[in-house]
Motif scaffolding. Sequence first.
Motif, mmCIF file in Angstrom:
data_model
loop_
_atom_site.group_PDB
_atom_site.id
_atom_site.type_symbol
_atom_site.label_atom_id
_atom_site.label_comp_id
_atom_site.label_asym_id
_atom_site.label_seq_id
_atom_site.Cartn_x
_atom_site.Cartn_y
_atom_site.Cartn_z
ATOM 1 N N LYS A 112 27.781 -20.867 65.092
ATOM 2 C CA LYS A 112 27.895 -20.525 63.675
ATOM 3 C C LYS A 112 26.511 -20.746 63.079
ATOM 4 C CE LYS A 112 31.495 -21.406 60.657
ATOM 5 N NZ LYS A 112 32.346 -22.284 59.857
ATOM 6 N N LYS A 122 23.619 -20.213 59.894
ATOM 7 C CA LYS A 122 23.304 -19.835 58.513
ATOM 8 C C LYS A 122 21.810 -19.577 58.387
ATOM 9 C CE LYS A 122 22.103 -23.861 55.942
ATOM 10 N NZ LYS A 122 22.110 -24.638 54.778
ATOM 11 N N THR A 132 27.064 -16.492 56.426
ATOM 12 C CA THR A 132 27.080 -17.294 57.636
ATOM 13 C C THR A 132 27.627 -16.370 58.707
ATOM 14 O OG1 THR A 132 27.604 -19.221 56.305
ATOM 15 C CG2 THR A 132 27.991 -19.403 58.653
ATOM 16 N N LEU A 139 24.757 -24.162 62.622
ATOM 17 C CA LEU A 139 25.590 -25.192 61.998
ATOM 18 C C LEU A 139 26.462 -25.862 63.037
ATOM 19 C CD1 LEU A 139 26.673 -23.186 58.838
ATOM 20 C CD2 LEU A 139 24.976 -25.022 58.969
#
Lengths: 320, 261
Positions: A140, A142, A127, B224
Amino acid sequence: MAKILVVAETKNGELRKATLEIMTKARQEKLETDAVLVGSGVKGVADTLAGHGAGTVYVADDASLDIFTLAQHVAAVADAAGQAQATQVWFSVSEMSRALAPALAGRLDGCYVSDVMGIEMSGGDLTVIRPAMATKVFQKVKFSKDGVRVLTIRSGAFDVAEATPTGANVVELATPEADARAVAKEVLKEETGEIDLGEATTVVSVGRGVKGPEGVEFVRPLVEALGAAYGASRAVVDSGWMPYNAQVGQTGRVVNPDVYFAVGVSGAIQHLAGMSGSKLIVAVNKDADAPIFSVADYGIVGDLFKAVPILVEEIKKQKK
Amino acid sequence: MNILVPVKSVIDVDLNIRVKDGAVVEEGMNYVLNRWDETAVEAALQLKEADEGEVTVISVGPDKAGEALRKSLAMGADRAIHVNDPAAVGSDSFGFARILAKAAQRGSYDLIITGKQSQDTDMGGTGAIMAELLGLPAVINVIDVKVGEGGKLNVHRLADAGREVLELTLPALITSNDSLNEPRLASLRGIMAAKKKPMEVLTLADLGVDADQVGAAGSRIEVLEFMSPPERAAGQKFEGDEEETTRTVMDKLVNEAKIFA
Ligand SMILES: Cc1cc2nc3c(=O)[nH]c(=O)nc-3n(C[C@H](O)[C@H](O)[C@H](O)COP(=O)(O)OP(=O)(O)OC[C@H]3O[C@@H](n4cnc5c(N)ncnc54)[C@H](O)[C@@H]3O)c2cc1C
Ligand SMILES: Nc1ncnc2c1ncn2[C@@H]1O[C@H](COP(=O)(O)O)[C@@H](O)[C@H]1O
């Protein structure tokens, strides 16, 4: 299992610090790592890469690779990635990788993420943290599909560990053919100073406030007294007072020095995006409301033509 | 020369951007033509003016993508293609590149100019990936482009050591650095004329793009969460006579920040 291929970059026959940073990161994470070198006269640093943990060093060393061309470099790195069975390809952020990394992701039908500032490994996958919107936000991210993960990593994100060169396990790559449709003619070399912006621990940047090329020279003694790299805002490079590769910012170089001096720079977000990660920021600007003061640790509100000579005088005293 | 310019509507990053619950607050946000795409449109118009041909702009996105297209038409582009399909929403650079490549194959373009990156994602991937998918030669991060001998392009690219000079045979793809030019302002006449220019609206099915390969479903990366960058501690600012303020700051650099230690 993750298998990393680091695309090594050299400057004047030496590995760039940014490459060693990502080699170190891979080693800290105990990741199996190979490296690839593409260029002319680059083979000599294979042992250094081995010392930093490269299991195999793939090398395409040929006079025809002296000037960067996208077609040849993509082919060489893709070849290495295939032979190494790499699951991830790591680049440092540079003008070369801004072209090469996404093209490689396209070639390998992989996944692409740029400007990584932080990596978290979990269960063999990663990540990453990266900036977006002119560094007004961090993301963030992934990877959500199979395929080789291609990432460019910002320098200054990790430290470099000490290492002693050891005999490298070298695999020579076939020299890829040049693409006759995109012929590299020459590189017009442009340097702003002795020290590379991306690797400097101290950076001085000037903005339109220096008023012209004489102003750029007026500030140079400060650059020299500090042993700094010399950067600029876009207003300065667009005016032709300094070369394009001196530009610090979203479109230019991203720097993370210990100390950044902004002299006559207003601090537009696109400039801040390239330097707000500096550990300490000093600004000289005659406008007390200039946005640069919102990130400066120490601000001098005043005329740079008066302040700079005093800075030079005082710094020389310290350096004695 | 027929030129295709992919343009994107992006959140105006000059505005204050707020993050809430891991997402960017879109309410009250403005959408503008990506600055690097504005440069790409200008470059295309200049090349067309030096030669002849047509400038087509294309955008993949929901209704707000129309904004980027209208502005480009007002600047002088000749026609627009709007790929408006809910299944395309949430694409990453790869997904957009796939859709744009399919659209490029429907026409006959000598040159494709994308922006070097999108101001909302700052990813900088679409152009190079699109060139790979199309098998075109590409020059990334172009700071100068001119028509040279035999219809070839003379291109300067920003490189680490200076500038790389290339000779490019068409068809090809380049991506624009913002220093390439100063984009023209759209005139009132341009804005009026834009309303009459052809705007083709297409779906993924029209382009023969498999919906699983693009959009959120096909995206190779997943964001995310969004976060606000760490704030810098407030600094100290000194106003007054430079003699005094500069020496004060020097003293602090030496004794407080200890930068010469
Ligand atoms: C898509 C895009 C990408 C961009 N990328 C970049 C980038 O990578 N890097 C970048 O820098 N910019 C970039 N820009 C441009 C950016 O928005 C600003 O226009 C630019 O940074 C301004 O440069 P400046 O601060 O030198 O000039 P100005 O904004 O004109 O500021 C000059 C400053 O000097 C001060 N000054 C004047 N005289 C004196 C004096 N005698 N003493 C002290 N101070 C003085 C003034 O108060 C002023 O604050 C980009 C813009 C766009 C749209
Ligand atoms: N949705 C889109 N529609 C049209 N062009 C796009 C789109 N997304 C990206 N592009 C083009 O690709 C460039 C780089 O995009 P990115 O990879 O997102 O940084 C942009 O400057 C545009 O020219």
